[in-house]
Design an enzyme around this catalytic site. Structure first.
Site, PDB file in Angstrom:
ATOM      1  N   SER A 140       0.839  -1.211   0.000  1.00  0.00           N
ATOM      2  CA  SER A 140       0.000   0.000   0.000  1.00  0.00           C
ATOM      3  C   SER A 140       0.861   1.244   0.000  1.00  0.00           C
ATOM      4  O   SER A 140       1.967   1.258   0.565  1.00  0.00           O
ATOM      5  CB  SER A 140      -0.902   0.026   1.228  1.00  0.00           C
ATOM      6  OG  SER A 140      -1.525   1.296   1.333  1.00  0.00           O
ATOM      7  N   TYR A 154      -3.028  -0.658   9.956  1.00  0.00           N
ATOM      8  CA  TYR A 154      -2.941  -1.003   8.523  1.00  0.00           C
ATOM      9  C   TYR A 154      -1.523  -0.763   8.006  1.00  0.00           C
ATOM     10  O   TYR A 154      -0.969  -1.593   7.269  1.00  0.00           O
ATOM     11  CB  TYR A 154      -3.955  -0.161   7.748  1.00  0.00           C
ATOM     12  CG  TYR A 154      -4.055  -0.485   6.275  1.00  0.00           C
ATOM     13  CD1 TYR A 154      -4.564  -1.708   5.841  1.00  0.00           C
ATOM     14  CD2 TYR A 154      -3.666   0.440   5.317  1.00  0.00           C
ATOM     15  CE1 TYR A 154      -4.679  -1.998   4.484  1.00  0.00           C
ATOM     16  CE2 TYR A 154      -3.770   0.153   3.962  1.00  0.00           C
ATOM     17  CZ  TYR A 154      -4.275  -1.065   3.552  1.00  0.00           C
ATOM     18  OH  TYR A 154      -4.377  -1.349   2.205  1.00  0.00           O
TER      19      TYR A 154
HETATM   20  P1  NDP Z   1     -11.617  -5.159  -1.965  1.00  0.00           P
HETATM   21  O1  NDP Z   1     -12.141  -5.093  -0.579  1.00  0.00           O
HETATM   22  O2  NDP Z   1     -12.308  -4.408  -3.040  1.00  0.00           O
HETATM   23  O3  NDP Z   1     -11.496  -6.710  -2.407  1.00  0.00           O
HETATM   24  C1  NDP Z   1     -10.858  -7.566  -1.511  1.00  0.00           C
HETATM   25  C2  NDP Z   1     -10.687  -8.919  -2.128  1.00  0.00           C
HETATM   26  O4  NDP Z   1      -9.933  -9.703  -1.193  1.00  0.00           O
HETATM   27  C3  NDP Z   1     -11.984  -9.646  -2.356  1.00  0.00           C
HETATM   28  O5  NDP Z   1     -11.825 -10.530  -3.440  1.00  0.00           O
HETATM   29  C4  NDP Z   1     -12.172 -10.395  -1.039  1.00  0.00           C
HETATM   30  O6  NDP Z   1     -12.925 -11.601  -1.144  1.00  0.00           O
HETATM   31  C5  NDP Z   1     -10.743 -10.749  -0.717  1.00  0.00           C
HETATM   32  N1  NDP Z   1     -10.535 -10.915   0.702  1.00  0.00           N
HETATM   33  C6  NDP Z   1     -10.820 -10.049   1.699  1.00  0.00           C
HETATM   34  N2  NDP Z   1     -10.516 -10.600   2.893  1.00  0.00           N
HETATM   35  C7  NDP Z   1     -10.042 -11.838   2.618  1.00  0.00           C
HETATM   36  C8  NDP Z   1      -9.612 -12.899   3.416  1.00  0.00           C
HETATM   37  N3  NDP Z   1      -9.614 -12.821   4.754  1.00  0.00           N
HETATM   38  N4  NDP Z   1      -9.217 -14.042   2.813  1.00  0.00           N
HETATM   39  C9  NDP Z   1      -9.236 -14.163   1.472  1.00  0.00           C
HETATM   40  N5  NDP Z   1      -9.650 -13.188   0.653  1.00  0.00           N
HETATM   41  C10 NDP Z   1     -10.066 -12.040   1.225  1.00  0.00           C
HETATM   42  O7  NDP Z   1     -10.092  -4.709  -1.833  1.00  0.00           O
HETATM   43  P2  NDP Z   1      -9.091  -3.990  -2.867  1.00  0.00           P
HETATM   44  O8  NDP Z   1      -9.210  -4.623  -4.195  1.00  0.00           O
HETATM   45  O9  NDP Z   1      -9.253  -2.534  -2.726  1.00  0.00           O
HETATM   46  O10 NDP Z   1      -7.695  -4.365  -2.187  1.00  0.00           O
HETATM   47  C11 NDP Z   1      -6.851  -5.390  -2.685  1.00  0.00           C
HETATM   48  C12 NDP Z   1      -5.493  -5.206  -2.023  1.00  0.00           C
HETATM   49  O11 NDP Z   1      -4.973  -3.910  -2.349  1.00  0.00           O
HETATM   50  C13 NDP Z   1      -5.527  -5.279  -0.494  1.00  0.00           C
HETATM   51  O12 NDP Z   1      -4.372  -5.946  -0.027  1.00  0.00           O
HETATM   52  C14 NDP Z   1      -5.494  -3.809  -0.087  1.00  0.00           C
HETATM   53  O13 NDP Z   1      -4.961  -3.642   1.204  1.00  0.00           O
HETATM   54  C15 NDP Z   1      -4.595  -3.239  -1.171  1.00  0.00           C
HETATM   55  N6  NDP Z   1      -4.721  -1.796  -1.390  1.00  0.00           N
HETATM   56  C16 NDP Z   1      -5.907  -1.241  -1.810  1.00  0.00           C
HETATM   57  C17 NDP Z   1      -5.982   0.117  -2.023  1.00  0.00           C
HETATM   58  C18 NDP Z   1      -7.225   0.790  -2.475  1.00  0.00           C
HETATM   59  O14 NDP Z   1      -7.261   2.037  -2.471  1.00  0.00           O
HETATM   60  N7  NDP Z   1      -8.257   0.072  -2.893  1.00  0.00           N
HETATM   61  C19 NDP Z   1      -4.824   0.999  -1.819  1.00  0.00           C
HETATM   62  C20 NDP Z   1      -3.630   0.306  -1.407  1.00  0.00           C
HETATM   63  C21 NDP Z   1      -3.601  -1.032  -1.208  1.00  0.00           C
HETATM   64  P3  NDP Z   1     -14.538 -11.619  -0.934  1.00  0.00           P
HETATM   65  O15 NDP Z   1     -15.118 -11.094  -2.218  1.00  0.00           O
HETATM   66  O16 NDP Z   1     -14.853 -13.047  -0.688  1.00  0.00           O
HETATM   67  O17 NDP Z   1     -14.831 -10.734   0.231  1.00  0.00           O
END
Ligand code: NDP
Length: 245
Positions: A140, A154
């Site tokens: 991130s 975080y």
């Molecule tokens: P979303 O919340 O939009 O999507 C999260 C995804 O991860 C979903 O597919 C969800 O599955 C899955 N997920 C969540 N928790 C778990 C878990 N415990 N075990 C397995 N799968 C899980 O997140 P983003 O796409 O925004 O984020 C993706 C990554 O990018 C993360 O690591 C986040 O920290 C990082 N990030 C995001 C930013 C942003 O601005 N969006 C900025 C910087 C970093 P399900 O559909 O089943 O819930």
């Protein structure tokens, strides 16, 4: 970018950056296994879209907090498609709140998914990765620049990915495997929607003045997954619109 014949595992591939990455890797030629926590229906939609591209795909329910489930997902990928070339550690949970109001149950939950789950997936995958293999982790932008208060837990969880990437790059280089880290800036997903209450502030902190799209992060991941990135390892690449500038 050509990933023909490669097999990729994307954790958290049912939505957001993970879903965009799974699709982008498939467009480049990879067969893709994706994990999800709860959203089986959305994972199935991504699988269908990958299959429509003519690639093989499999969705596995595996909460990253459950290391046995994560290990089983890695083994399912190898059992189903015969090999593993690319691991994308994407699954993650957000957390916002001042440290003094952060419970140790919050600490345990966030670290279980964002750190322990990544270690479990990476350890299991590394046993299968061979010459040309790739470990790509989604960190991130808060690791480079913390935009305000409430980000301690975080930021701790995502900063750990820097140590993972550098140390593991040393360990896996002899196997011909590279290990890199991508730092997204504010990216329009369910976790951080571009029309959310804090979105305008986040967009204003970037140089380009806007949110990123999941596909813009996915394009960099696809490059790192490809043979074209062979001389990059232990690298940290910001896809953040200049958030860290
Ligand atoms: P979303 O919340 O939009 O999507 C999260 C995804 O991860 C979903 O597919 C969800 O599955 C899955 N997920 C969540 N928790 C778990 C878990 N415990 N075990 C397995 N799968 C899980 O997140 P983003 O796409 O925004 O984020 C993706 C990554 O990018 C993360 O690591 C986040 O920290 C990082 N990030 C995001 C930013 C942003 O601005 N969006 C900025 C910087 C970093 P399900 O559909 O089943 O819930």
């Amino acid at each position: 970018m050509n990933l023909d014949g490669k097999v990729a595992l994307v954790t958290g591939g049912s939505r957001g950056i993970g879903a965009a990455t799974a699709l982008r890797l498939a467009e480049a030629g990879a067969d893709v296994v994706l994990t999800y926590a709860v959203n089986a229906e959305q994972a199935a939609v991504v699988v269908d879209r990958i299959k429509a591209l003519g690639r093989r795909a499999l969705a596995v329910g595996a909460d990253s907090a459950d290391s046995a489930a994560v290990e089983a997902a890695v083994e399912a990928a190898v059992a189903e498609f015969g090999r593993l070339d690319v691991l994308v550690n994407n699954a993650g949970v957000g957390f916002v709140g001042p440290l003094e109001q952060t419970g140790m149950d919050d600490v345990d939950r966030v670290l279980a998914v964002n750190v322990r789950g990544v270690l479990a997936a990476t350890k299991a995958a590394a046993a299968h990765l061979r010459e040309g293999g790739r470990v790509i982790t989604i960190g991130s932008c808060v690791t480079d620049r913390v935009p305000g208060p409430g980000m301690v837990l975080y930021a701790v969880s995502k900063s750990a990915m820097v140590g993972l990437t550098k140390a593991l790059a040393r360990e896996l280089a002899p196997n011909g495997v590279t290990v890199n880290l991508v730092h997204p800036g504010p990216t329009d997903t369910d976790m951080n929607p571009a029309d959310g209450p804090y979105a305008a502030d986040q967009a204003s902190m970037t140089a380009v003045g806007r949110y990123g799209k999941p596909e813009e992060v996915a394009d960099t991941v696809a490059f790192l997954a490809s043979p074209a990135s062979a001389y990059l390892t232990a690298s940290i690449i910001s896809v953040d619109g200049g958030h860290a500038a």
